[in-house]
Design an enzyme around this catalytic site. Structure first.
Site, short mmCIF file in Angstrom:
data_model
loop_
_atom_site.label_atom_id
_atom_site.label_comp_id
_atom_site.label_asym_id
_atom_site.label_seq_id
_atom_site.Cartn_x
_atom_site.Cartn_y
_atom_site.Cartn_z
N ASP A 17 20.88 -0.43 35.94
CA ASP A 17 20.79 0.24 37.34
C ASP A 17 21.85 -0.69 38.22
O ASP A 17 22.37 -1.49 37.67
CB ASP A 17 19.11 -0.12 37.69
CG ASP A 17 19.06 0.89 38.96
OD1 ASP A 17 19.82 1.32 39.66
OD2 ASP A 17 17.63 1.28 39.27
C1 NOJ Z 1 19.36 2.32 42.32
C2 NOJ Z 1 18.30 3.16 41.60
O1 NOJ Z 1 17.29 2.38 41.22
C3 NOJ Z 1 18.62 4.06 40.54
O2 NOJ Z 1 17.55 4.99 40.21
C4 NOJ Z 1 19.79 5.15 40.96
O3 NOJ Z 1 20.15 5.87 40.13
C5 NOJ Z 1 20.92 4.13 41.45
N1 NOJ Z 1 20.62 3.19 42.53
C6 NOJ Z 1 22.22 5.05 41.64
O4 NOJ Z 1 22.20 5.29 42.74
#
Ligand code: NOJ
Length: 751
Positions: free
Chosen positions: A296
């Site tokens: 993430d």
């Molecule tokens: C953080 C989020 O937790 C995740 O779900 C997402 O895909 C990423 N950012 C990218 O935007």
């Protein structure tokens, strides 16, 4: 003697499981060999030409500047792409822009390896469907596959290869803002939704130009954040990890999902981004997952704050050795892996495995045949928001809505009504209609508001009044007078209350899930002057609406219903569609009941009204306001003749369950017939009910339909005392009804 034996078995079983869970030592014998891709020869041929820097570059993902989905980290990404330091990007779309970036990777780098472009396409790309939690309430898996398919078609028409979806986190805490992104509280149902979504995004062949790589997230147990506060720590038992949080991920892997994302949280003290047990042992070795693992957003860097790495070097070493392939945004891999390999902290083999998996995804998507295959200007114009998709979007929205209350059959309303007032902060509000995580969706001009939808539905003979009444974050009653005047003039009021779209999704946890601002007060004032007031709820999570339930005659949960919201609500309110949605997440009476979910354990002192020394609150019932599986219809369904074709079964037999459902009301309608199982005595404690089957059926008024289910070993299996998955002989109770609180049941014996 038996007791001692049980204790020893338990210690041995748990230590085997937990040793895997906590192990963080690099042991090559544990890391299974890569599944050989059909592109194996080509991948290896390319890898043979790559320098170590070029390999590391493939592991680096940077963010474009079109959408900010996390803390911004500045990087000169165009320069870095040209320098061969970037393998993938997120947050960039449109044909012109993606062509420009891909061109940099193809034309300016030594080996011309095309970029992989990802984006959070969660519930539609331009045509925005209801939020996933809403869509789950349709209990229609084909429909959920189709919405993912359409999202993939539109995203791929704008240059996107990869979506960071589906989010399959099970959650039992509506304070957590991300409940809007998932299918709700049930692992069995969540697994079916996960499969539908993966199929929808990836289609049957990733090399087509309208299929995209899916990414199951967030691995794992992110939905168990303590106190529902996003990014908070997670602490749970191995049993609940296996029983509750892992099943949808396993289902997605079985369905062939091409990638998975690490969760921000820890499991058993080890952050998921460095959790070797999770990735190498469970995902890859046990489940056979051969896709990409992406972190993430800056999750490697965050291991320093977690307190498991002193610096980015250590964090990067931990992550790659755990089996992580792509570093989202944080640049830990880019800046540290060369040195780590030179020092022997990371093996060349570990790096190669990650590069292999990244190149495999690019080959499978057909990017080496044509890096620009998703960059077709004509298609971009023709394949976005076409009318038939908008029509489908409206249909999905109607099916997502859940009728929570309908006293005196106030709904459906007559279209011959003389005057109707549409009131509230969400009554004529475009911005909030499509909810959070709405990709490239237009939230300013395209969404249909409730006010517009009502006007579209009714003839010019009806007067449609509008008043704002109040806003979400105010205690001011300035707008009340105008709203009360409109309500007094009207035969019926539609009072649109709830949350603004930015109150749910990532980083949007709430400690109170009451209606924000003074909306309850507005409801009271409107109801004083007009009893025919229907509450139209719009929100991204279950809310605590005990007060509304006490005072309002009718409540329709419409969630954030997407591009066609207003038209879809009007379809339901005026009876062109008979609501059939059923909740997939419990609505508590107040936030103090959280976590609250239907499949809880009985405890040693289940609540007994005659015994105060049993599990209960002194200030609120144990029961929720609306349980999982609940939802009304304009018609009435009655259940009868629940029977089993045999009362006892022996492995490998199956039992057929039959039930008759009668539509005894005045409308044709659909019903979600739900089957729950309770294992009455197990080697470990078991939930009071678990969903194990459902069927959505249409029944004409006055007609009956007999629905059949089959129960086999799978439905009776669970993680037993030694954590093996299987069934145990004994007594079971089989429930079938229209909600998880059904008492309609029969007994079954498994020999
Ligand atoms: C953080 C989020 O937790 C995740 O779900 C997402 O895909 C990423 N950012 C990218 O935007």
């Amino acid at each position: 003697m038996k007791g001692i034996l049980q204790f020893i078995i338990m210690i041995v079983a748990l230590s085997i499981a937990l040793s895997g869970c906590t192990s963080n030592q690099s042991d090559d014998s544990k890391i299974h060999d890569l599944t050989v891709s059909k592109y194996d020869g080509k991948i290896k041929e390319l890898m043979a030409k790559m320098t170590i820097e070029e390999k590391i570059g493939q592991l680096n993902m940077l963010s474009g500047d079109w959408a900010i989905t996390g803390p911004f980290i500045r990087a000169d990404f165009k320069q870095d792409i040209k320098a061969g330091k970037v393998g993938s990007m997120l947050n960039c779309y449109t044909v012109d822009y993606t062509r420009e970036l891909i061109n940099l990777s193809v034309d300016s780098t030594r080996l011309g390896i095309p970029l992989l472009l990802g984006y959070d396409v969660v519930h539609g790309h331009r045509t925005i469907f209801p939020i996933p939690l809403a869509e789950a309430c349709t209990w229609d898996l084909n429909l959920m596959e189709q919405t993912a398919r359409i999202a993939a078609i539109e995203a791929s028409a704008e240059g996107i290869h990869w979506t960071f979806a589906p989010m399959v986190d099970i959650t039992r805490d509506p304070r957590w803002g991300r409940v809007m992104e998932g299918a709700g509280e049930d692992p069995w149902y969540g697994s079916l939704v996960a499969i539908a979504k993966v199929k929808g995004y990836q289609g049957d062949d990733l090399s087509k130009d309208n299929t995209i790589l899916a990414c199951v997230k967030h691995v794992a147990a992110y939905g168990a954040a303590e106190a529902g506060r996003d990014y908070n720590t997670v602490d749970l038992s191995l049993r609940s990890l296996y029983e509750t949080y892992l099943p949808p991920f396993h289902a997605a892997v079985e369905a062939g999902v091409g990638s998975a994302m690490t969760a921000f949280n820890e499991i058993n003290g080890i952050p998921c981004t460095e959790n070797q047990w999770l990735w190498e042992d469970l995902f890859r070795k046990q489940w056979g997952f051969d896709g990409l693992v992406v972190t993430d957003y800056t999750a490697i860097n965050e291991m320093i704050e977690h307190g498991v790495a002193a610096n980015l070097y250590q964090a990067s070493v931990l992550a790659i050795n755990a089996g992580v392939d792509v570093d989202m945004v944080g640049q830990g891999f880019l800046l540290n892996l060369k040195q780590a390999i030179e020092k022997g902290d990371v093996t060349q083999e570990q790096l190669d495995k990650a590069v292999y998996r990244i190149l495999k995804a690019k080959f499978e998507l057909g990017l080496f045949d044509d890096p620009y295959k998703y960059c077709n200007k004509e298609r971009e114009k023709a394949d976005i928001m076409i009318p038939e998709r908008t029509q489908f979007c409206r249909e999905v929205a109607t099916k997502s809505m859940v009728l929570l209350k309908n006293s005196n059959k106030l709904l459906p309303l007559s279209k011959e009504i003389k005057t109707i007032a549409v009131i509230g902060p969400l009554a004529d509000n475009k911005i909030d209609m499509i909810g959070g995580w709405s990709a490239a969706g237009d939230r300013n001009s395209r969404p249909v508001t409730l006010f517009e939808g009502v006007k579209n539905k009714l003839s010019s003979k009806t007067v449609v009044l509008y008043a704002l009444g109040t806003d979400f974050n105010t205690s001011s009653t300035e707008g009340f007078d105008e709203a009360i005047r409109a309500a007094k003039q009207a035969d019926v009021v539609l009072l649109a209350l709830g949350e603004s779209n930015d109150m749910s999704a990532e980083a949007k946890s709430r400690s109170s899930i009451d209606l924000p601002g003074n909306q309850n007060l507005l409801a009271d004032e409107i109801l004083k002057v007009n009893k025919n007031t229907v509450i139209i709820l719009m929100n991204g999570r279950p809310l605590t609406i005990q007060h509304l339930d006490d005072v309002a005659p009718a409540i329709l949960e419409t969630w954030f219903a997407g591009t066609e919201a207003g038209n879809a609500i009007a379809d339901v309110v005026f009876g062109d569609y008979n609501p059939a949605g059923k909740l997939t997440m419990t609505f508590p009476r107040n936030a103090g009941q959280i976590p609250i979910y239907y499949s809880h354990k009985n405890t040693g002192r289940p609540f007994d009204v005659n015994n105060s020394w049993t599990s209960h609150y002194i200030d609120v019932d144990n029961t929720p306001l609306y349980p999982f599986g609940y939802g009304l219809s304009y018609t009435r369904f009655e259940y009868s003749n629940l029977t089993l074709d045999k009362k006892e079964m022996t492995h490998p037999e199956v039992v057929r369950v039959s039930v008759t459902v009668t539509n005894s009301g005045n409308y044709d309608g659909e019903e979600v017939v739900q089957l729950y199982i309770q294992d009455l005595v197990g080697s470990v404690t078991r939930p009071i009910k678990e969903l194990k089957g459902f069927e959505k059926i249409f029944i004409k008024q006055g007609n009956s339909v007999t629905v059949h289910f089959t129960i086999g070993q799978e439905e009776l299996s669970f993680y037993r005392e030694d954590m093996s998955f299987g069934s145990e002989p004994g007594e079971y109770r089989i429930y079938v009804g229209g909600s998880s609180d059904t008492e309609n049941s029969v007994r079954l014996t498994l020999n």
